[in-house]
Design a protein around this motif. Structure first.
Motif, PDB file in Angstrom:
ATOM      1  N   ASP A 505       0.833  -1.205   0.000  1.00  0.00           N
ATOM      2  CA  ASP A 505       0.000   0.000   0.000  1.00  0.00           C
ATOM      3  C   ASP A 505       0.868   1.256   0.000  1.00  0.00           C
ATOM      4  O   ASP A 505       0.572   2.227  -0.717  1.00  0.00           O
ATOM      5  N   ALA A 506       1.921   1.233   0.788  1.00  0.00           N
ATOM      6  CA  ALA A 506       2.807   2.398   0.851  1.00  0.00           C
ATOM      7  C   ALA A 506       3.503   2.622  -0.486  1.00  0.00           C
ATOM      8  O   ALA A 506       3.645   3.777  -0.949  1.00  0.00           O
ATOM      9  N   ALA A 507       3.937   1.556  -1.131  1.00  0.00           N
ATOM     10  CA  ALA A 507       4.599   1.675  -2.422  1.00  0.00           C
ATOM     11  C   ALA A 507       3.638   2.213  -3.482  1.00  0.00           C
ATOM     12  O   ALA A 507       4.008   3.062  -4.308  1.00  0.00           O
ATOM     13  N   ARG A 508       2.402   1.735  -3.463  1.00  0.00           N
ATOM     14  CA  ARG A 508       1.412   2.220  -4.424  1.00  0.00           C
ATOM     15  C   ARG A 508       1.124   3.699  -4.213  1.00  0.00           C
ATOM     16  O   ARG A 508       1.045   4.490  -5.161  1.00  0.00           O
ATOM     17  N   LYS A 509       0.944   4.088  -2.950  1.00  0.00           N
ATOM     18  CA  LYS A 509       0.649   5.491  -2.648  1.00  0.00           C
ATOM     19  C   LYS A 509       1.792   6.403  -3.071  1.00  0.00           C
ATOM     20  O   LYS A 509       1.561   7.492  -3.631  1.00  0.00           O
ATOM     21  N   ALA A 510       3.010   5.959  -2.823  1.00  0.00           N
ATOM     22  CA  ALA A 510       4.165   6.774  -3.218  1.00  0.00           C
ATOM     23  C   ALA A 510       4.185   6.981  -4.724  1.00  0.00           C
ATOM     24  O   ALA A 510       4.481   8.082  -5.216  1.00  0.00           O
ATOM     25  N   TRP A 511       3.841   5.938  -5.479  1.00  0.00           N
ATOM     26  CA  TRP A 511       3.835   6.071  -6.936  1.00  0.00           C
ATOM     27  C   TRP A 511       2.699   6.984  -7.398  1.00  0.00           C
ATOM     28  O   TRP A 511       2.890   7.850  -8.260  1.00  0.00           O
ATOM     29  N   LEU A 512       1.507   6.814  -6.815  1.00  0.00           N
ATOM     30  CA  LEU A 512       0.380   7.662  -7.204  1.00  0.00           C
ATOM     31  C   LEU A 512       0.628   9.122  -6.846  1.00  0.00           C
ATOM     32  O   LEU A 512       0.227  10.037  -7.585  1.00  0.00           O
ATOM     33  N   ASP A 513       1.314   9.367  -5.722  1.00  0.00           N
ATOM     34  CA  ASP A 513       1.554  10.738  -5.279  1.00  0.00           C
ATOM     35  C   ASP A 513       2.678  11.419  -6.047  1.00  0.00           C
ATOM     36  O   ASP A 513       2.594  12.608  -6.381  1.00  0.00           O
ATOM     37  N   SER A 514       3.737  10.655  -6.335  1.00  0.00           N
ATOM     38  CA  SER A 514       4.935  11.302  -6.887  1.00  0.00           C
ATOM     39  C   SER A 514       5.418  10.709  -8.204  1.00  0.00           C
ATOM     40  O   SER A 514       6.305  11.271  -8.841  1.00  0.00           O
ATOM     41  N   ALA A 519      10.885   0.270  -5.602  1.00  0.00           N
ATOM     42  CA  ALA A 519      12.240  -0.196  -5.872  1.00  0.00           C
ATOM     43  C   ALA A 519      12.235  -1.636  -6.370  1.00  0.00           C
ATOM     44  O   ALA A 519      11.510  -2.482  -5.839  1.00  0.00           O
ATOM     45  N   LYS A 520      13.064  -1.914  -7.346  1.00  0.00           N
ATOM     46  CA  LYS A 520      13.095  -3.257  -7.924  1.00  0.00           C
ATOM     47  C   LYS A 520      13.588  -4.299  -6.938  1.00  0.00           C
ATOM     48  O   LYS A 520      13.178  -5.459  -7.001  1.00  0.00           O
ATOM     49  N   ASP A 521      14.470  -3.914  -6.017  1.00  0.00           N
ATOM     50  CA  ASP A 521      14.949  -4.905  -5.055  1.00  0.00           C
ATOM     51  C   ASP A 521      13.836  -5.336  -4.112  1.00  0.00           C
ATOM     52  O   ASP A 521      13.899  -6.415  -3.500  1.00  0.00           O
ATOM     53  N   ALA A 522      12.788  -4.504  -3.997  1.00  0.00           N
ATOM     54  CA  ALA A 522      11.622  -4.884  -3.187  1.00  0.00           C
ATOM     55  C   ALA A 522      10.629  -5.694  -4.017  1.00  0.00           C
ATOM     56  O   ALA A 522      10.184  -6.769  -3.612  1.00  0.00           O
ATOM     57  N   THR A 523      10.293  -5.202  -5.201  1.00  0.00           N
ATOM     58  CA  THR A 523       9.275  -5.876  -6.007  1.00  0.00           C
ATOM     59  C   THR A 523       9.752  -7.215  -6.548  1.00  0.00           C
ATOM     60  O   THR A 523       8.924  -8.087  -6.850  1.00  0.00           O
ATOM     61  N   SER A 524      11.060  -7.392  -6.649  1.00  0.00           N
ATOM     62  CA  SER A 524      11.564  -8.676  -7.154  1.00  0.00           C
ATOM     63  C   SER A 524      11.228  -9.820  -6.194  1.00  0.00           C
ATOM     64  O   SER A 524      11.236 -10.988  -6.592  1.00  0.00           O
ATOM     65  N   LYS A 525      10.909  -9.475  -4.945  1.00  0.00           N
ATOM     66  CA  LYS A 525      10.575 -10.490  -3.942  1.00  0.00           C
ATOM     67  C   LYS A 525       9.063 -10.614  -3.736  1.00  0.00           C
ATOM     68  O   LYS A 525       8.610 -11.416  -2.925  1.00  0.00           O
ATOM     69  N   TRP A 526       8.285  -9.795  -4.437  1.00  0.00           N
ATOM     70  CA  TRP A 526       6.845  -9.828  -4.245  1.00  0.00           C
ATOM     71  C   TRP A 526       6.253 -11.137  -4.770  1.00  0.00           C
ATOM     72  O   TRP A 526       6.631 -11.643  -5.826  1.00  0.00           O
ATOM     73  N   SER A 527       5.292 -11.639  -4.041  1.00  0.00           N
ATOM     74  CA  SER A 527       4.542 -12.824  -4.467  1.00  0.00           C
ATOM     75  C   SER A 527       3.402 -12.406  -5.384  1.00  0.00           C
ATOM     76  O   SER A 527       3.102 -11.214  -5.544  1.00  0.00           O
ATOM     77  N   THR A 528       2.753 -13.401  -5.980  1.00  0.00           N
ATOM     78  CA  THR A 528       1.555 -13.108  -6.771  1.00  0.00           C
ATOM     79  C   THR A 528       0.545 -12.321  -5.953  1.00  0.00           C
ATOM     80  O   THR A 528      -0.077 -11.370  -6.449  1.00  0.00           O
ATOM     81  N   GLN A 529       0.375 -12.694  -4.691  1.00  0.00           N
ATOM     82  CA  GLN A 529      -0.616 -12.023  -3.853  1.00  0.00           C
ATOM     83  C   GLN A 529      -0.291 -10.535  -3.688  1.00  0.00           C
ATOM     84  O   GLN A 529      -1.195  -9.690  -3.676  1.00  0.00           O
ATOM     85  N   GLU A 530       0.986 -10.221  -3.560  1.00  0.00           N
ATOM     86  CA  GLU A 530       1.358  -8.810  -3.409  1.00  0.00           C
ATOM     87  C   GLU A 530       1.129  -8.029  -4.691  1.00  0.00           C
ATOM     88  O   GLU A 530       0.656  -6.884  -4.655  1.00  0.00           O
ATOM     89  N   TRP A 531       1.394  -8.621  -5.838  1.00  0.00           N
ATOM     90  CA  TRP A 531       1.104  -7.953  -7.118  1.00  0.00           C
ATOM     91  C   TRP A 531      -0.396  -7.777  -7.293  1.00  0.00           C
ATOM     92  O   TRP A 531      -0.865  -6.733  -7.775  1.00  0.00           O
TER      93      TRP A 531
END
Length: 645
Positions: A505-514, A519-531
């Motif tokens: 949620d924080a990552a999405r808000k940061a993108w929508l706001d700014s 960061a790719k080092d964070a999203t590279s570890k995301w599961s299907t559920q997080e996407w």
């Protein structure tokens, strides 16, 4: 029918089980809010309004099938022999459910062992229920045999040409009997109130391996001649058959995978934890009573995520993504071996007894094997979907125990209600009583009602005696009544928070706001559920350039992951991001799973340009869709083309 938390339907599909991937009901607006009283719901007789059968007068005890698989004519033909239990001493008719069957002959066994012709009448077809078959049996024959063949367009069968399979060499056929489609390929008392054992002798071309929801032998020779036996009594919706170029790969001594040769190893690797899931469920809820647990991976046209056919779960290949992130579907279908297959709802209006219990057990299996965080993410996703569906859903469809007459078609139930609200209710009970009390309660519930079909009222009586009265002061009858008989989700519902979703949620808000991408080092570890959560939380529409930026970074367009695709493409269509149109069309043409493709169809038909793309795509894809999916798409397109009032 189904159906992990991630396989719950969005509110885009119209009418069409287990299960699962059940379609949201047509006409979900809250138009008629006249409430039926709780007292009325509690005292409603256990009558299955979706069956012509009269199980209080005579019941099928055993079914013996003799069938031939005819790929050229897209038909099953042969006979069904019923061993009957006559309950009413005055009954002289056997009433069966059929749909689009050609009845050739009916005979009955006399007391001297000889067979005689019996008179029968096939009534005019009802759009939902099919045709009532009435057999006159003045001698109350202990066995009756019906010779028949199916229609090429049977709603419970799909016939695939070789080109529509992965291997491209051998035709394929499979059934989908839930909710009331078994009657389209076998004349039956097609109601969960009737449970029967069965045997089958099936012939087919020698290049087609035949499997059924029975004792499939992993070492069986592919010779075109197959016999099956199901010694445990099952309801009609769990009767299943498949035939095609199928091979077997074991997972353990009692579990394995059937699939086309090019898919079987990949599927076995993805489902490698199946036996561990079985061990977890057995530890929590008692022994697995069906001997083997195998999984049949079907072609992409299978309309659901999964179907819990006993001993042989039917599964969509769309959950095989290489990282085991969607194997909660296997946990769900396995859980049905206790909730649904073992203890069964007595009518479709009590479907939550199957799907709510199963979704709860599934989540416990996921938690045990993959951790509480994984289980909590599944809960949050499903509950967010429920909240979205309940904004438009008729309150009459938000109750767990439906009032008779609420649904014209049992395929039109609210999946969020029977799956998510049902599981949420059980979590409420778990938290009130603690797992040290609730787990033994649920285990004994499965044991007490094993191989029985029960209504909601029976569960309520059992819960009052074995929870409320045994552990006073923890929950009230009024709270149970609110969960079961009233719409919405009670304020007492336990809340679930996911720290990993908070980060999303924080990552999405940061993108929508700014406009700053995560960061790719964070999203590279995301599961299907997080996407899934990342996309689900987006505004209703975005600017095309915003979607282009997301696409450039994360390559959503063309994703092989159906859970992501079924969320990305509708967002792209709503937002006018036409760069995704070609990939969206390819996806909905290639995949026949309703839950994954109906959200995109539903968005496309809202504009003239999108409607044309939907119609053109459907025209190309139709031959590869299951009849249930075809009906959903047809209704969506037809509704969009109606003149606006």
């Amino acid at each position: 029918m189904r159906y992990s938390m991630l396989t719950l339907c969005l509110a885009a599909a119209l009418a069409a089980g287990c299960s699962r991937d059940a379609a949201p009901p047509a006409g979900t607006a809250a138009k008629d809010t006249a409430a039926v009283t709780t007292a009325d719901q509690k005292t409603t007789a256990t009558v299955d309004e979706y069956s012509f059968a009269q199980p209080d007068k005579v019941r099928i005890d055993d079914l013996a099938l003799e069938l031939k698989v005819d790929f050229d004519n897209r038909q099953l033909g042969g006979s069904a022999t019923y061993t009957l239990e006559w309950l009413d001493k005055n009954a002289t008719q056997l009433v069966l459910d059929t749909r689009d069957l050609t009845i050739e002959k009916v005979v009955g066994e006399r007391s001297d062992g000889k067979w005689e012709d019996l008179k029968f009448a096939l009534a005019d077809k009802d759009k939902v229920l099919g045709s009532k078959l009435t057999i006159e049996a003045p001698q109350r024959n202990p066995r009756i045999r019906v010779t028949y063949h199916t229609s090429p367009d049977a709603s419970g069968l799909q016939w695939l040409t070789p080109e529509m399979t992965q291997g491209k060499k051998t035709p394929f056929m499979f059934s989908q009997s839930q909710q009331i489609h078994a009657r389209s390929w076998v004349p039956l008392q097609d109601t969960p109130q009737v449970r029967f054992t069965y045997t089958a002798h099936v012939t087919a071309p020698q290049d087609a391996m035949v499997l059924m929801s029975a004792d499939n032998d992993p070492k069986a020779a592919r010779d075109g001649d197959y016999t099956f036996k199901m010694p445990q009594k099952i309801p009609s919706y769990l009767l299943a058959i498949a035939a095609g170029d199928l091979v077997f790969q074991p997972i353990s001594g009692r579990a394995g995978v059937w699939a086309e040769p090019g898919m079987v190893k990949k599927a076995a690797d993805e489902f490698a934890d199946t036996d561990k899931m079985m061990q977890t469920a057995e530890r929590l809820y008692g022994p697995y009573r069906w001997e083997r647990y195998d999984i049949l991976v079907l072609p992409p046209s299978f309309p659901y995520g999964g179907m819990e056919n006993p001993r042989l779960t039917f599964a969509t290949p769309t959950v095989i993504v290489g990282d085991k992130s969607l194997v909660s579907l296997v946990a769900h279908e396995l859980a049905h071996s206790w909730s649904g297959n073992l203890v069964t709802f007595s009518t479709p209006k009590d479907s939550w007894l199957n799907e709510g219990f199963t979704s709860y057990v599934e989540n416990r299996i996921v938690e045990d094997l993959y951790g509480k965080e994984a289980a909590d993410m599944e809960k949050v996703i499903s509950r967010n979907e429920l909240a979205a569906e309940y904004k438009e859903l008729d309150p009459k469809l938000q109750v767990l125990a439906l009032r008779p007459g609420t649904l014209a078609d049992p395929d039109g139930q609210s999946s969020s209600t029977v799956y998510t609200k049902g599981a949420w209710f059980l979590q409420f009970l778990e938290e009130r009583y603690g797992r040290e009390a609730f787990d033994p309660f649920l285990k004994e519930y499965f044991n007490h009602f094993a191989f029985q079909s029960i209504p909601t009222t029976t569960f309520v009586e059992y819960a009052k005696k074995n929870l409320l009265e045994k552990y006073p002061g923890k929950a009230t009858e009024a709270e149970l009544d609110q969960w079961i008989y009233e719409p919405g989700v009670p304020d007492t519902a336990p809340k679930t928070v996911s720290p990993r979703f908070n980060a999303v949620d924080a990552a999405r808000k940061a993108w929508l706001d700014s406009g700053t991408l995560p960061a790719k080092d964070a999203t590279s570890k995301w599961s299907t559920q997080e996407w899934v959560h990342f996309i689900d939380g987006m505004p209703e529409t975005l600017k095309p350039e915003q979607l282009a930026a997301l696409d450039a970074a994360f390559h959503f367009t063309g994703t092989p992951n159906g859970e992501i695709a079924q969320r990305w493409y509708p967002l792209a269509v709503r937002s006018g991001y036409t760069q995704a149109n070609a990939a969206a069309a390819e996806f909905i043409a290639r995949v026949g799973r309703r839950k994954l493709i109906m959200p995109t169809y539903a968005e496309l038909v809202k504009t003239p340009e999108g409607l044309k793309l939907a119609e053109d795509t459907f025209a190309k894809a139709r031959a590869g869709y299951h009849p249930i999916t075809t009906q959903s798409v047809e209704e969506t397109i037809a509704k969009a083309k109606q003149p606006k009032s």
